[in-house]
Design a protein around this motif. Structure first.
Motif, mmCIF file in Angstrom:
data_model
loop_
_atom_site.group_PDB
_atom_site.id
_atom_site.type_symbol
_atom_site.label_atom_id
_atom_site.label_comp_id
_atom_site.label_asym_id
_atom_site.label_seq_id
_atom_site.Cartn_x
_atom_site.Cartn_y
_atom_site.Cartn_z
ATOM 1 N N THR A 44 -31.201 -17.052 -4.699
ATOM 2 C CA THR A 44 -32.470 -16.337 -4.819
ATOM 3 C C THR A 44 -32.727 -15.513 -3.563
ATOM 4 O O THR A 44 -33.176 -14.367 -3.644
ATOM 5 N N GLY A 47 -31.173 -12.130 -3.517
ATOM 6 C CA GLY A 47 -31.611 -11.212 -4.570
ATOM 7 C C GLY A 47 -31.245 -11.630 -5.973
ATOM 8 O O GLY A 47 -31.437 -10.865 -6.914
ATOM 9 N N GLY A 48 -30.700 -12.828 -6.134
ATOM 10 C CA GLY A 48 -30.297 -13.304 -7.454
ATOM 11 C C GLY A 48 -31.465 -13.834 -8.277
ATOM 12 O O GLY A 48 -32.631 -13.567 -7.981
ATOM 13 N N ARG A 49 -31.132 -14.625 -9.252
ATOM 14 C CA ARG A 49 -32.124 -15.210 -10.158
ATOM 15 C C ARG A 49 -33.078 -16.132 -9.408
ATOM 16 O O ARG A 49 -32.720 -16.700 -8.390
ATOM 17 N N ASN A 50 -34.258 -16.326 -10.008
ATOM 18 C CA ASN A 50 -35.226 -17.265 -9.450
ATOM 19 C C ASN A 50 -35.003 -18.681 -9.955
ATOM 20 O O ASN A 50 -35.430 -19.631 -9.319
ATOM 21 N N ARG A 113 -19.350 -7.436 -12.049
ATOM 22 C CA ARG A 113 -20.748 -7.738 -11.753
ATOM 23 C C ARG A 113 -21.413 -8.306 -12.999
ATOM 24 O O ARG A 113 -21.223 -7.794 -14.089
ATOM 25 N N GLN A 115 -25.104 -8.876 -14.510
ATOM 26 C CA GLN A 115 -26.416 -8.310 -14.251
ATOM 27 C C GLN A 115 -27.425 -8.716 -15.315
ATOM 28 O O GLN A 115 -27.061 -8.994 -16.448
ATOM 29 N N GLU A 116 -28.678 -8.719 -14.913
ATOM 30 C CA GLU A 116 -29.800 -8.833 -15.836
ATOM 31 C C GLU A 116 -30.533 -7.505 -15.715
ATOM 32 O O GLU A 116 -31.242 -7.281 -14.733
ATOM 33 N N PRO A 118 -30.786 -3.989 -14.409
ATOM 34 C CA PRO A 118 -30.145 -3.401 -13.235
ATOM 35 C C PRO A 118 -29.917 -4.397 -12.095
ATOM 36 O O PRO A 118 -29.275 -4.072 -11.101
ATOM 37 N N LYS A 119 -30.406 -5.620 -12.240
ATOM 38 C CA LYS A 119 -30.355 -6.609 -11.147
ATOM 39 C C LYS A 119 -29.027 -7.372 -11.140
ATOM 40 O O LYS A 119 -28.665 -8.029 -12.114
ATOM 41 N N HIS A 120 -28.321 -7.303 -10.019
ATOM 42 C CA HIS A 120 -27.068 -8.032 -9.837
ATOM 43 C C HIS A 120 -27.400 -9.500 -9.583
ATOM 44 O O HIS A 120 -28.070 -9.826 -8.604
ATOM 45 N N VAL A 121 -26.953 -10.412 -10.468
ATOM 46 C CA VAL A 121 -27.294 -11.822 -10.332
ATOM 47 C C VAL A 121 -26.088 -12.724 -10.088
ATOM 48 O O VAL A 121 -26.239 -13.861 -9.646
#
Length: 133
Positions: A44, A47-50, A113, A115-116, A118-121
């Motif tokens: 997290t 910048g990943g998932r919460n 990659r 992603q969710e 545009p977010k790279h997770v």
């Protein structure tokens, strides 16, 4: 009567629009492609998932540059009753829809990659190509 002030307008070059079949054209082979992959989930703080994910997780799979918007459909198979948390690295099966060009991308040691939107997770790495279920 005063003439109107000219507008300060920028014109962007026209981009070719992709259609669904440009990217997701079926190969004629209905069998999905299954791979064993090392999934490295970003923390997290990075910048990943919460939160964690579990069975039937279907993020976007991007084999291009971070700005690339060509995604493939793939489901990360998490064993029933278990969760994958941010910051974890797990070896999991990923099942992809078999579309044109994907089998050439899925070679052992290839990374991509996850992603969710545009977010790279997470990042995936192909460890092995698997036979049909």
């Amino acid at each position: 009567m005063r003439s109107p002030r000219p507008l300060n307008v920028r014109v962007r070059p026209q981009m070719k629009a992709l259609t669904f079949t440009d990217v997701f054209e079926p190969t004629g082979d209905d069998k999905p492609i299954r791979v064993l992959a090392r999934i490295s989930v970003l923390s997290t703080e990075d910048g990943g998932r919460n939160g964690p994910f579990t069975t039937s997780y279907r993020p976007n799979h991007n084999f291009g540059a971070p700005s690339d918007r060509v995604f493939y459909v793939g489901q990360v198979e998490v064993p029933e009753g278990t969760w994958v948390h941010p910051g974890e690295i797990r070896d999991l099966v990923v099942t992809f829809l078999n579309v044109r060009g994907l089998s050439e991308l899925l070679q052992v040691v290839r990374t991509w990659r996850i992603q969710e939107g545009p977010k790279h997770v997470a990042t995936g790495e192909v460890l092995a190509l698997l036979a049909e279920a």
